[in-house]
Design a protein around this motif. Structure first.
Motif, short mmCIF file in Angstrom:
data_model
loop_
_atom_site.label_atom_id
_atom_site.label_comp_id
_atom_site.label_asym_id
_atom_site.label_seq_id
_atom_site.Cartn_x
_atom_site.Cartn_y
_atom_site.Cartn_z
N ALA A 100 0.84 -1.21 0.00
CA ALA A 100 0.00 0.00 0.00
C ALA A 100 0.87 1.26 0.00
O ALA A 100 0.57 2.23 -0.71
N TYR A 101 1.95 1.23 0.77
CA TYR A 101 2.90 2.36 0.80
C TYR A 101 3.45 2.61 -0.60
O TYR A 101 3.44 3.73 -1.11
N GLY A 102 3.95 1.54 -1.23
CA GLY A 102 4.51 1.67 -2.57
C GLY A 102 3.49 2.11 -3.61
O GLY A 102 3.81 2.88 -4.52
N ALA A 103 2.27 1.63 -3.48
CA ALA A 103 1.20 2.02 -4.41
C ALA A 103 0.90 3.51 -4.29
O ALA A 103 0.68 4.19 -5.29
N CYS A 104 0.92 4.04 -3.06
CA CYS A 104 0.70 5.47 -2.87
C CYS A 104 1.79 6.28 -3.57
O CYS A 104 1.50 7.24 -4.28
N LEU A 105 3.04 5.87 -3.37
CA LEU A 105 4.15 6.58 -4.02
C LEU A 105 4.04 6.51 -5.53
O LEU A 105 4.26 7.50 -6.23
N LYS A 142 1.24 10.11 -4.63
CA LYS A 142 0.71 10.61 -3.36
C LYS A 142 1.83 10.65 -2.33
O LYS A 142 2.88 10.04 -2.50
N HIS A 143 1.57 11.35 -1.24
CA HIS A 143 2.52 11.41 -0.13
C HIS A 143 2.57 10.05 0.56
O HIS A 143 1.57 9.32 0.57
N PRO A 144 3.72 9.71 1.16
CA PRO A 144 3.79 8.45 1.90
C PRO A 144 2.73 8.43 3.01
O PRO A 144 2.54 9.42 3.70
N ASP A 171 1.51 5.92 9.60
CA ASP A 171 1.34 4.58 10.14
C ASP A 171 -0.14 4.19 10.24
O ASP A 171 -0.52 3.09 9.86
N SER A 172 -0.98 5.10 10.72
CA SER A 172 -2.41 4.78 10.84
C SER A 172 -3.06 4.65 9.46
O SER A 172 -3.92 3.78 9.26
N ALA A 173 -2.65 5.48 8.51
CA ALA A 173 -3.18 5.36 7.15
C ALA A 173 -2.71 4.05 6.51
O ALA A 173 -3.48 3.40 5.79
N GLN A 174 -1.45 3.65 6.78
CA GLN A 174 -0.95 2.36 6.27
C GLN A 174 -1.84 1.22 6.76
O GLN A 174 -2.17 0.33 5.99
#
Length: 155
Positions: free
Chosen positions: A26-31, A35-37, A40-43
């Motif tokens: 999910a982190y990589g997909a946002c980047l 989008k901004h990284p 932790d709660s959004a992850q």
């Protein structure tokens, strides 16, 4: 862009709460989407959403996936829906389909000075700028992103 051009890759530590594979992807997909990284709660929220979609994708693709899952299909999918169940290769494969993005998995080896590619998923969605995750060999995934290299412009 080749991996050589993108190096060095920077590891982003991901919380190890059973969601690390989904958090990392999910982190990589946002980047990848510009989008901004995510915090932790959004992850956590994004990881749980991705996990649910991956479980649904297994069901949707049952005829193509059942044979490579361990044990009873229904039990496997039921277990995978639980927030702390670890994911692995089958889930990475389904993540690539859910996100419609390529995913590249890296791992450090004793014979390399940097992480090496150990698996690629979703190549049918392109090969450039994949979501990158780092597997530690023991069950944990972190996110990887290319380090930004600044160059001086010529006047």
């Amino acid at each position: 862009m080749s991996d050589r051009e993108l190096r060095p890759l920077r590891s982003i530590r991901i919380t190890g709460d059973g969601r690390c594979l989904f958090r990392s992807v999910a982190y990589g997909a946002c980047l990848r989407r510009g989008k901004h990284p995510p915090s932790d709660s959004a992850q956590k929220e994004l990881a749980d959403e991705l996990r649910a979609k991956v479980a649904d994708e297994f069901v949707k693709r049952r005829g193509d996936t059942e044979w490579f899952l361990e044990g009873n299909f229904e039990n496997y999918v039921r277990q995978m829906r639980k927030p702390h169940a670890w994911g692995g290769e089958p889930e990475l494969f389904m993540c690539s389909h859910v996100l419609r993005m390529p995913i590249t998995v890296y791992m450090y080896t004793s014979s390399s000075d940097g992480p090496r590619i150990i698996a690629e998923y979703g190549q049918e969605y392109g090969k450039d700028d994949p979501v990158r995750v780092l597997y530690d060999g023991y069950g944990h995934y972190d996110a990887l992103q290319p380090s930004v290299v600044r160059t001086q412009s010529r006047l």
